[in-house]
Enzyme design. Structure first.
Site, PDB file in Angstrom:
ATOM      1  N   GLY A 119     -36.907  22.811   6.012  1.00  0.00           N
ATOM      2  CA  GLY A 119     -37.638  23.752   5.148  1.00  0.00           C
ATOM      3  C   GLY A 119     -36.734  24.255   4.031  1.00  0.00           C
ATOM      4  N   ARG A 128     -38.418  16.233   6.249  1.00  0.00           N
ATOM      5  CA  ARG A 128     -38.069  16.159   7.670  1.00  0.00           C
ATOM      6  C   ARG A 128     -38.241  14.687   8.038  1.00  0.00           C
ATOM      7  NH1 ARG A 128     -40.720  21.386   7.613  1.00  0.00           N
ATOM      8  NH2 ARG A 128     -39.197  22.950   8.223  1.00  0.00           N
ATOM      9  N   ASP A 178     -31.295  24.188  11.692  1.00  0.00           N
ATOM     10  CA  ASP A 178     -30.955  23.610  12.984  1.00  0.00           C
ATOM     11  C   ASP A 178     -31.205  22.088  13.062  1.00  0.00           C
ATOM     12  OD1 ASP A 178     -30.190  24.468  15.748  1.00  0.00           O
ATOM     13  OD2 ASP A 178     -32.049  23.379  16.186  1.00  0.00           O
ATOM     14  N   THR A 211     -31.782  28.642   5.695  1.00  0.00           N
ATOM     15  CA  THR A 211     -33.151  28.741   6.212  1.00  0.00           C
ATOM     16  C   THR A 211     -33.607  30.187   6.143  1.00  0.00           C
ATOM     17  OG1 THR A 211     -34.473  28.784   8.235  1.00  0.00           O
ATOM     18  CG2 THR A 211     -32.118  28.616   8.550  1.00  0.00           C
ATOM     19  N   ASP A 241     -35.396  31.557   8.098  1.00  0.00           N
ATOM     20  CA  ASP A 241     -35.551  32.086   9.459  1.00  0.00           C
ATOM     21  C   ASP A 241     -34.299  32.820   9.971  1.00  0.00           C
ATOM     22  OD1 ASP A 241     -38.070  31.050   9.513  1.00  0.00           O
ATOM     23  OD2 ASP A 241     -37.549  29.277  10.675  1.00  0.00           O
ATOM     24  N   ASP A 243     -31.946  31.784  11.712  1.00  0.00           N
ATOM     25  CA  ASP A 243     -31.820  31.532  13.155  1.00  0.00           C
ATOM     26  C   ASP A 243     -30.722  30.523  13.517  1.00  0.00           C
ATOM     27  OD1 ASP A 243     -33.084  29.378  12.030  1.00  0.00           O
ATOM     28  OD2 ASP A 243     -34.562  29.127  13.621  1.00  0.00           O
ATOM     29  N   ARG A 253     -41.364  30.340  13.179  1.00  0.00           N
ATOM     30  CA  ARG A 253     -42.020  29.620  14.283  1.00  0.00           C
ATOM     31  C   ARG A 253     -41.345  29.958  15.605  1.00  0.00           C
ATOM     32  NH1 ARG A 253     -42.223  23.677  12.846  1.00  0.00           N
ATOM     33  NH2 ARG A 253     -43.750  24.292  11.295  1.00  0.00           N
TER      34      ARG A 253
HETATM   35  O1  F6P Z   1     -38.155  27.163   6.978  1.00  0.00           O
HETATM   36  C1  F6P Z   1     -38.442  27.491   8.311  1.00  0.00           C
HETATM   37  C2  F6P Z   1     -39.884  27.691   8.447  1.00  0.00           C
HETATM   38  O2  F6P Z   1     -40.190  28.585   7.456  1.00  0.00           O
HETATM   39  C3  F6P Z   1     -40.459  28.205   9.738  1.00  0.00           C
HETATM   40  O3  F6P Z   1     -40.453  29.576   9.903  1.00  0.00           O
HETATM   41  C4  F6P Z   1     -41.839  27.639   9.689  1.00  0.00           C
HETATM   42  O4  F6P Z   1     -42.429  27.581  10.920  1.00  0.00           O
HETATM   43  C5  F6P Z   1     -41.625  26.320   9.093  1.00  0.00           C
HETATM   44  O5  F6P Z   1     -40.555  26.485   8.208  1.00  0.00           O
HETATM   45  C6  F6P Z   1     -42.796  25.704   8.455  1.00  0.00           C
HETATM   46  O6  F6P Z   1     -42.402  24.688   7.603  1.00  0.00           O
HETATM   47  P1  F6P Z   1     -43.290  23.496   7.098  1.00  0.00           P
HETATM   48  O7  F6P Z   1     -44.664  24.017   6.874  1.00  0.00           O
HETATM   49  O8  F6P Z   1     -42.621  23.066   5.855  1.00  0.00           O
HETATM   50  O9  F6P Z   1     -43.269  22.460   8.158  1.00  0.00           O
END
Ligand code: F6P
Length: 328
Positions: free
Chosen positions: A15, A76, A107, A129, A131, A133, A175
């Protein structure tokens, strides 16, 4: 003696986060200061598999410091999860004469980095990120900007919720992690914050909180939900059934990942990018850069991936104290 690195690659993966471009810029300019060339790999690990690259000059990263998103694109990669895909990535590195990779992401990016390092390609990770995290780093690039975006949106929501004496359920990103939700919740004075790290007790954490706030004299309520907790519309339904008010739902979504990085993210990204290349140039390979008490640290990838960062639960207490302050 360590082999002198002549050419490194840089990629952004997973992300996106505000400040990724600032990190790319720092990597390129620091690499040049060490006499190393820098190749930008587009679309993360998938780009490495597909030999999707661009040569980055100091000039080409000019004026990207303030830009949101990532000029290198991100993805990804399913292919990178396979041995065949990773072998292709190694072949690209050989073909391009890349001696090491700086991987900017979260991660999943670092899990990929570990696998690549096991195949002999040195990697240094830079945590980015929204997040926040990543266990080995107090802070990740993009978190502060994303929080501020969410806060700005929720402040606007509050205006209309207050006028109509309503309840708002706002879903923020996260998430698996509630760092963003908790930080934002405190900053907007939320009535309740729901995070994936805490098992939800609907009665205690939601219904009673709103009821208590109402008893304390509040006429509008702000509930912040991290996406990992569940559907915000389901939460609204629980409130409707349990409290008898009809909340409005807002899902902030990907808007939180966009926008110009703020000062903290630009500065941190620049420092992290600088130290990532420095580590690589000095032969400190297969590490992840992090921040600890304001300073930059580097942790071996394998160790870093084991590290956990827990949500600061004392902040819950603070949140509660603020929510009921109007009782007296
Ligand atoms: O970048 C992390 C994050 O924002 C998470 O909190 C979220 O669940 C996820 O990315 C969603 O990403 P995408 O919609 O790009 O798969």
């Amino acid at each position: 003696m360590e082999k002198k690195m002549k050419r490194i690659g840089v990629l952004t993966s997973g992300g996106d986060a505000p400040g990724m471009n600032a990190a790319v810029r720092a990597v390129v300019r620091t690499a040049h200061s060490y006499g190393m060339e820098c190749i930008g790999i587009r679309r993360g690990w998938q780009g490495l598999i597909n030999s999707d690259f661009t040569v980055l000059t100091s000039q080409s990263v000019s004026r990207i410091l303030s830009r949101g998103g990532t000029i290198l694109y991100t993805a990804r990669s399913e292919d990178f999860m396979t041995e065949k895909g990773r072998q292709k990535a190694v072949a690209t590195c050989k073909m391009l004469g890349i001696d090491g990779i700086i991987a900017i992401g979260g991660d999943g990016t670092f899990r990929g980095a570990l696998e690549l390092s096991r195949l002999g390609v040195p990697v240094v990770g830079v945590p980015a990120t929204i997040d926040n995290d990543i266990g080995c780093s107090n802070y990740t690039i993009g978190f502060d900007s994303a929080c501020n975006t969410a806060i700005e949106c929720i402040d606007k929501l509050r205006d209309t919720m207050q006028s109509h004496e309503r309840c708002s359920v706002v879903e923020v990103m996260g998430r698996n992690a509630g760092f963003l939700a908790l930080y934002v919740g405190i900053a907007v004075g939320a009535t309740a914050v729901l995070v994936p790290e805490r098992e939800l007790d609907v009665q205690k954490d939601l219904i009673e909180r709103i009821q208590n706030a109402r008893l304390a004299g509040n006429t509008h309520f702000m509930v912040v939900v991290a996406e990992g907790v569940g559907n915000a519309y389901d939460i609204a339904k629980i409130i409707k059934d349990g409290v008898g008010i009809d909340p409005r739902v807002t899902v902030l979504g990907h808007i939180q990942r966009g926008g110009s990085p703020n000062g903290r993210d630009r500065e941190t990204a620049t420092r992290m990018g600088y130290y990532a290349v420095k580590a690589m140039a000095e032969g400190k390979l297969n590490v992840i850069i992090g921040t600890k008490e304001g300073s930059i640290v580097d942790i071996p990838i394998e160790e870093a991936l084991q590290m956990k960062k827990s949500l600061q639960m004392d902040r819950y207490q603070i949140l509660e104290t603020m929510a009921y302050a109007s009782k007296l």
